[in-house]
Design an enzyme around this catalytic site. Sequence first.
Site, PDB file in Angstrom:
ATOM      1  N   ASN A   9      31.255 -63.854 -22.664  1.00  0.00           N
ATOM      2  CA  ASN A   9      32.325 -63.064 -22.628  1.00  0.00           C
ATOM      3  C   ASN A   9      32.508 -62.532 -23.990  1.00  0.00           C
ATOM      4  OD1 ASN A   9      34.542 -61.585 -22.465  1.00  0.00           O
ATOM      5  ND2 ASN A   9      35.942 -63.272 -22.294  1.00  0.00           N
ATOM      6  N   LYS A  11      34.161 -60.184 -25.152  1.00  0.00           N
ATOM      7  CA  LYS A  11      35.524 -59.813 -25.513  1.00  0.00           C
ATOM      8  C   LYS A  11      35.598 -58.440 -26.205  1.00  0.00           C
ATOM      9  CE  LYS A  11      37.460 -64.237 -25.346  1.00  0.00           C
ATOM     10  NZ  LYS A  11      38.555 -65.385 -25.458  1.00  0.00           N
ATOM     11  N   HIS A  95      41.778 -62.694 -16.269  1.00  0.00           N
ATOM     12  CA  HIS A  95      41.279 -63.653 -17.827  1.00  0.00           C
ATOM     13  C   HIS A  95      42.785 -63.854 -18.382  1.00  0.00           C
ATOM     14  CE1 HIS A  95      40.417 -64.606 -21.794  1.00  0.00           C
ATOM     15  NE2 HIS A  95      39.097 -64.957 -21.449  1.00  0.00           N
ATOM     16  N   GLU A  97      43.875 -63.283 -21.177  1.00  0.00           N
ATOM     17  CA  GLU A  97      44.005 -62.280 -22.050  1.00  0.00           C
ATOM     18  C   GLU A  97      44.685 -61.069 -21.587  1.00  0.00           C
ATOM     19  OE1 GLU A  97      40.581 -62.491 -24.418  1.00  0.00           O
ATOM     20  OE2 GLU A  97      41.348 -64.370 -25.174  1.00  0.00           O
ATOM     21  N   GLU A 166      39.816 -71.907 -17.257  1.00  0.00           N
ATOM     22  CA  GLU A 166      40.120 -71.596 -18.634  1.00  0.00           C
ATOM     23  C   GLU A 166      41.558 -71.976 -19.002  1.00  0.00           C
ATOM     24  OE1 GLU A 166      36.989 -68.566 -20.228  1.00  0.00           O
ATOM     25  OE2 GLU A 166      38.837 -67.474 -19.702  1.00  0.00           O
ATOM     26  N   GLY A 172      39.654 -69.992 -27.692  1.00  0.00           N
ATOM     27  CA  GLY A 172      39.543 -69.354 -28.943  1.00  0.00           C
ATOM     28  C   GLY A 172      40.261 -70.346 -29.931  1.00  0.00           C
ATOM     29  N   SER A 208      36.531 -72.748 -25.773  1.00  0.00           N
ATOM     30  CA  SER A 208      36.026 -73.113 -27.225  1.00  0.00           C
ATOM     31  C   SER A 208      34.583 -74.082 -26.489  1.00  0.00           C
ATOM     32  CB  SER A 208      36.851 -74.067 -27.653  1.00  0.00           C
ATOM     33  OG  SER A 208      38.006 -73.317 -28.000  1.00  0.00           O
TER      34      SER A 208
HETATM   35  P1  PGA Z   1      36.423 -68.966 -26.213  1.00  0.00           P
HETATM   36  O1  PGA Z   1      36.793 -68.002 -25.140  1.00  0.00           O
HETATM   37  O2  PGA Z   1      35.079 -69.584 -25.722  1.00  0.00           O
HETATM   38  O3  PGA Z   1      36.135 -68.184 -27.264  1.00  0.00           O
HETATM   39  O4  PGA Z   1      37.554 -70.249 -26.312  1.00  0.00           O
HETATM   40  C1  PGA Z   1      36.367 -68.266 -23.793  1.00  0.00           C
HETATM   41  C2  PGA Z   1      37.111 -67.095 -22.664  1.00  0.00           C
HETATM   42  O5  PGA Z   1      38.059 -66.524 -23.197  1.00  0.00           O
HETATM   43  O6  PGA Z   1      36.628 -66.726 -21.909  1.00  0.00           O
END
Ligand code: PGA
Length: 244
Positions: A9, A11, A95, A97, A166, A172, A208
Amino acid sequence: MRGKLTVGNWKMHGGLAENAGRLAALAGGWRAQAGRGLAVCVPFPYLAQARDALAGGEVGWGAQDVSAHAAGAYTGEVSGAMLADFGCRFAIVGHSERRQYHGERDEAVGAKARASLAAGVTPIACVGETLAERDAGTTGEVVERQLRAVIDALGADLPRIVVAYEPVWAIGTGRTATPDQAQQVHAALRGRLERAGARDVPILYGGSVKASNAAALYAMPDVDGGLVGGASLDAGELLAIARS
Ligand code: PGA
Protein backbone atom coordinates in the site's frame (compact mmCIF):
# COMPACT_ATOMS: atom_id res chain seq x y z
CA MET A 1 -5.49 -24.48 1.13
CA ARG A 2 -5.00 -20.76 1.63
CA GLY A 3 -1.68 -19.43 0.38
CA LYS A 4 0.11 -16.21 1.31
CA LEU A 5 -0.79 -12.90 -0.32
CA THR A 6 1.36 -9.81 0.11
CA VAL A 7 -0.11 -6.44 -0.90
CA GLY A 8 1.86 -3.20 -0.86
CA ASN A 9 0.00 0.00 0.00
CA TRP A 10 1.98 2.96 -1.29
CA LYS A 11 -0.42 5.42 0.34
CA MET A 12 0.16 8.97 -0.99
CA HIS A 13 3.74 8.45 -2.04
CA GLY A 14 5.51 8.32 -5.36
CA GLY A 15 5.77 10.08 -8.69
CA LEU A 16 6.18 8.94 -12.29
CA ALA A 17 9.98 8.70 -12.20
CA GLU A 18 10.18 7.14 -8.76
CA ASN A 19 7.41 4.62 -9.49
CA ALA A 20 9.06 3.47 -12.71
CA GLY A 21 12.07 2.08 -10.86
CA ARG A 22 9.94 0.52 -8.16
CA LEU A 23 7.54 -1.17 -10.59
CA ALA A 24 10.37 -2.45 -12.80
CA ALA A 25 12.08 -3.94 -9.76
CA LEU A 26 8.88 -5.70 -8.72
CA ALA A 27 8.14 -6.98 -12.23
CA GLY A 28 11.70 -8.21 -12.66
CA GLY A 29 12.10 -9.62 -9.19
CA TRP A 30 8.94 -11.66 -8.72
CA ARG A 31 8.47 -15.13 -10.12
CA ALA A 32 5.20 -17.01 -9.83
CA GLN A 33 5.27 -19.34 -6.87
CA ALA A 34 2.54 -21.76 -5.94
CA GLY A 35 0.52 -20.40 -3.07
CA ARG A 36 2.19 -16.95 -3.12
CA GLY A 37 0.71 -13.74 -4.47
CA LEU A 38 2.03 -10.18 -4.71
CA ALA A 39 0.26 -6.93 -5.61
CA VAL A 40 0.66 -3.18 -5.08
CA CYS A 41 -2.07 -0.63 -4.43
CA VAL A 42 -1.00 2.68 -5.96
CA PRO A 43 -2.50 6.20 -5.97
CA PHE A 44 -5.23 6.60 -8.63
CA PRO A 45 -3.19 8.71 -11.09
CA TYR A 46 -0.59 5.96 -11.37
CA LEU A 47 -2.93 3.07 -12.18
CA ALA A 48 -2.14 3.30 -15.88
CA GLN A 49 1.57 3.34 -15.10
CA ALA A 50 1.21 0.27 -12.87
CA ARG A 51 -0.82 -1.51 -15.54
CA ASP A 52 1.74 -0.74 -18.25
CA ALA A 53 4.65 -1.85 -16.08
CA LEU A 54 3.05 -4.97 -14.61
CA ALA A 55 0.66 -6.28 -17.29
CA GLY A 56 1.46 -9.78 -18.44
CA GLY A 57 3.49 -10.52 -15.32
CA GLU A 58 2.76 -12.08 -11.96
CA VAL A 59 2.47 -8.93 -9.85
CA GLY A 60 -1.07 -7.60 -9.49
CA TRP A 61 -2.09 -3.99 -8.89
CA GLY A 62 -4.94 -2.16 -7.30
CA ALA A 63 -6.26 1.05 -5.75
CA GLN A 64 -6.45 2.34 -2.19
CA ASP A 65 -10.13 3.29 -2.17
CA VAL A 66 -13.23 3.05 -4.36
CA SER A 67 -16.56 4.85 -4.51
CA ALA A 68 -19.65 3.21 -3.06
CA HIS A 69 -21.51 4.49 -6.14
CA ALA A 70 -21.48 2.98 -9.62
CA ALA A 71 -21.52 6.35 -11.48
CA GLY A 72 -22.99 9.83 -11.21
CA ALA A 73 -22.51 13.29 -9.74
CA TYR A 74 -19.85 12.40 -7.15
CA THR A 75 -17.05 14.87 -7.77
CA GLY A 76 -13.63 13.47 -6.96
CA GLU A 77 -14.73 9.88 -6.60
CA VAL A 78 -13.54 6.89 -8.63
CA SER A 79 -15.85 3.97 -9.37
CA GLY A 80 -15.16 0.26 -9.32
CA ALA A 81 -15.78 0.11 -13.08
CA MET A 82 -13.07 2.73 -13.60
CA LEU A 83 -10.66 0.64 -11.55
CA ALA A 84 -11.62 -2.43 -13.59
CA ASP A 85 -10.87 -0.43 -16.77
CA PHE A 86 -7.28 -0.20 -15.60
CA GLY A 87 -7.04 -3.89 -14.79
CA CYS A 88 -7.13 -3.47 -11.01
CA ARG A 89 -7.35 -6.73 -9.14
CA PHE A 90 -7.81 -5.12 -5.71
CA ALA A 91 -9.27 -2.07 -3.97
CA ILE A 92 -8.52 -1.38 -0.32
CA VAL A 93 -11.68 -0.33 1.54
CA GLY A 94 -12.05 0.96 5.08
CA HIS A 95 -8.37 1.65 5.69
CA SER A 96 -8.02 3.25 9.12
CA GLU A 97 -6.67 6.43 7.50
CA ARG A 98 -9.93 6.70 5.50
CA ARG A 99 -11.94 6.06 8.65
CA GLN A 100 -9.92 8.60 10.63
CA TYR A 101 -9.45 11.45 8.15
CA HIS A 102 -12.54 11.03 5.98
CA GLY A 103 -15.07 9.93 8.55
CA GLU A 104 -15.78 6.64 6.80
CA ARG A 105 -18.18 4.61 8.85
CA ASP A 106 -18.73 0.86 8.91
CA GLU A 107 -21.78 0.98 6.62
CA ALA A 108 -19.90 3.05 4.02
CA VAL A 109 -17.07 0.51 4.08
CA GLY A 110 -19.59 -2.28 3.46
CA ALA A 111 -21.10 -0.35 0.55
CA LYS A 112 -17.67 0.23 -0.96
CA ALA A 113 -16.82 -3.45 -0.67
CA ARG A 114 -20.06 -4.28 -2.46
CA ALA A 115 -19.48 -1.73 -5.23
CA SER A 116 -15.95 -2.98 -5.76
CA LEU A 117 -17.03 -6.62 -6.06
CA ALA A 118 -19.86 -5.65 -8.41
CA ALA A 119 -17.21 -4.25 -10.75
CA GLY A 120 -15.11 -7.40 -10.52
CA VAL A 121 -12.44 -5.84 -8.29
CA THR A 122 -11.62 -7.72 -5.07
CA PRO A 123 -12.05 -5.50 -2.02
CA ILE A 124 -9.48 -5.73 0.77
CA ALA A 125 -11.65 -4.79 3.73
CA CYS A 126 -9.63 -3.37 6.63
CA VAL A 127 -10.53 -3.67 10.29
CA GLY A 128 -8.55 -2.76 13.39
CA GLU A 129 -8.70 -1.23 16.83
CA THR A 130 -7.07 1.93 18.18
CA LEU A 131 -4.67 1.82 21.10
CA ALA A 132 -7.39 3.16 23.41
CA GLU A 133 -9.74 0.39 22.29
CA ARG A 134 -7.07 -2.26 22.84
CA ASP A 135 -6.26 -0.89 26.29
CA ALA A 136 -9.97 -0.88 27.13
CA GLY A 137 -10.14 -4.58 26.18
CA THR A 138 -12.58 -3.97 23.33
CA THR A 139 -10.45 -5.20 20.40
CA GLY A 140 -12.68 -8.21 19.70
CA GLU A 141 -15.83 -6.16 19.85
CA VAL A 142 -14.48 -3.41 17.56
CA VAL A 143 -13.16 -5.66 14.80
CA GLU A 144 -16.29 -7.83 14.93
CA ARG A 145 -18.47 -4.72 14.50
CA GLN A 146 -16.36 -3.53 11.56
CA LEU A 147 -16.40 -6.97 9.94
CA ARG A 148 -20.13 -7.42 10.51
CA ALA A 149 -20.89 -4.35 8.36
CA VAL A 150 -18.99 -5.96 5.48
CA ILE A 151 -20.65 -9.34 6.04
CA ASP A 152 -24.09 -7.71 6.06
CA ALA A 153 -23.36 -5.75 2.88
CA LEU A 154 -22.05 -8.73 0.91
CA GLY A 155 -24.24 -11.68 1.78
CA ALA A 156 -23.47 -14.65 -0.45
CA ASP A 157 -20.57 -12.79 -2.11
CA LEU A 158 -18.56 -12.74 1.12
CA PRO A 159 -16.21 -15.59 0.10
CA ARG A 160 -14.88 -13.39 -2.74
CA ILE A 161 -13.20 -10.76 -0.59
CA VAL A 162 -9.95 -10.32 1.31
CA VAL A 163 -9.88 -9.03 4.91
CA ALA A 164 -6.98 -7.16 6.49
CA TYR A 165 -6.48 -6.84 10.24
CA GLU A 166 -4.57 -3.64 10.87
CA PRO A 167 -4.31 -2.53 14.49
CA VAL A 168 -4.22 1.25 14.24
CA TRP A 169 -1.51 1.49 16.91
CA ALA A 170 0.81 -0.58 14.71
CA ILE A 171 0.37 1.38 11.46
CA GLY A 172 3.39 3.45 10.54
CA THR A 173 4.60 3.39 14.14
CA GLY A 174 7.26 0.71 13.90
CA ARG A 175 5.33 -1.10 16.60
CA THR A 176 4.17 -4.41 15.16
CA ALA A 177 1.63 -6.67 16.82
CA THR A 178 3.41 -9.78 18.04
CA PRO A 179 2.65 -12.89 15.98
CA ASP A 180 0.56 -14.16 18.91
CA GLN A 181 -1.41 -10.92 19.17
CA ALA A 182 -2.08 -11.02 15.45
CA GLN A 183 -3.04 -14.71 15.50
CA GLN A 184 -5.49 -14.16 18.34
CA VAL A 185 -7.45 -11.54 16.42
CA HIS A 186 -7.14 -13.42 13.11
CA ALA A 187 -8.56 -16.55 14.74
CA ALA A 188 -11.54 -14.56 16.02
CA LEU A 189 -12.09 -13.03 12.58
CA ARG A 190 -11.79 -16.50 11.02
CA GLY A 191 -14.47 -17.79 13.38
CA ARG A 192 -16.79 -14.93 12.44
CA LEU A 193 -16.19 -15.49 8.72
CA GLU A 194 -16.79 -19.20 9.15
CA ARG A 195 -20.15 -18.57 10.77
CA ALA A 196 -20.99 -16.41 7.75
CA GLY A 197 -20.03 -19.25 5.38
CA ALA A 198 -16.69 -17.79 4.27
CA ARG A 199 -14.03 -19.66 6.23
CA ASP A 200 -11.38 -19.44 3.54
CA VAL A 201 -11.37 -15.67 3.02
CA PRO A 202 -7.70 -14.63 3.21
CA ILE A 203 -6.95 -12.54 6.31
CA LEU A 204 -3.89 -10.31 5.89
CA TYR A 205 -2.05 -8.65 8.76
CA GLY A 206 -1.01 -5.00 8.43
CA GLY A 207 0.95 -2.67 10.70
CA SER A 208 4.72 -2.15 10.42
CA VAL A 209 5.31 -5.39 8.50
CA LYS A 210 8.89 -5.60 7.24
CA ALA A 211 11.22 -8.27 5.92
CA SER A 212 12.61 -8.84 9.42
CA ASN A 213 9.26 -9.68 11.05
CA ALA A 214 7.20 -11.06 8.15
CA ALA A 215 8.30 -14.70 8.47
CA ALA A 216 7.18 -14.93 12.11
CA LEU A 217 3.82 -13.31 11.31
CA TYR A 218 3.30 -15.42 8.18
CA ALA A 219 4.00 -18.58 10.21
CA MET A 220 0.78 -18.06 12.18
CA PRO A 221 -1.98 -20.42 11.03
CA ASP A 222 -4.59 -17.69 10.44
CA VAL A 223 -2.27 -15.05 8.97
CA ASP A 224 -2.63 -15.39 5.22
CA GLY A 225 -0.24 -12.64 4.24
CA GLY A 226 0.38 -8.94 4.77
CA LEU A 227 -0.81 -5.47 3.84
CA VAL A 228 2.41 -3.50 3.79
CA GLY A 229 2.62 0.30 3.93
CA GLY A 230 5.97 1.98 4.56
CA ALA A 231 8.12 -1.03 3.69
CA SER A 232 6.37 -1.42 0.31
CA LEU A 233 8.13 1.74 -0.94
CA ASP A 234 11.31 -0.32 -1.09
CA ALA A 235 10.77 -2.93 -3.82
CA GLY A 236 13.50 -5.21 -2.48
CA GLU A 237 11.94 -5.16 0.96
CA LEU A 238 8.45 -5.89 -0.42
CA LEU A 239 9.81 -8.80 -2.48
CA ALA A 240 11.55 -10.19 0.60
CA ILE A 241 8.31 -9.96 2.59
CA ALA A 242 6.36 -11.67 -0.18
CA ARG A 243 8.87 -14.54 -0.20
CA SER A 244 8.65 -14.95 3.60
P1 PGA B 1 2.62 0.34 7.63
O1 PGA B 1 1.16 0.59 7.02
O2 PGA B 1 3.14 -0.94 7.07
O3 PGA B 1 3.42 1.55 7.20
O4 PGA B 1 2.47 0.28 9.11
C1 PGA B 1 0.28 -0.48 6.82
C2 PGA B 1 -1.00 0.05 6.22
O5 PGA B 1 -1.44 1.14 6.64
O6 PGA B 1 -1.61 -0.58 5.34
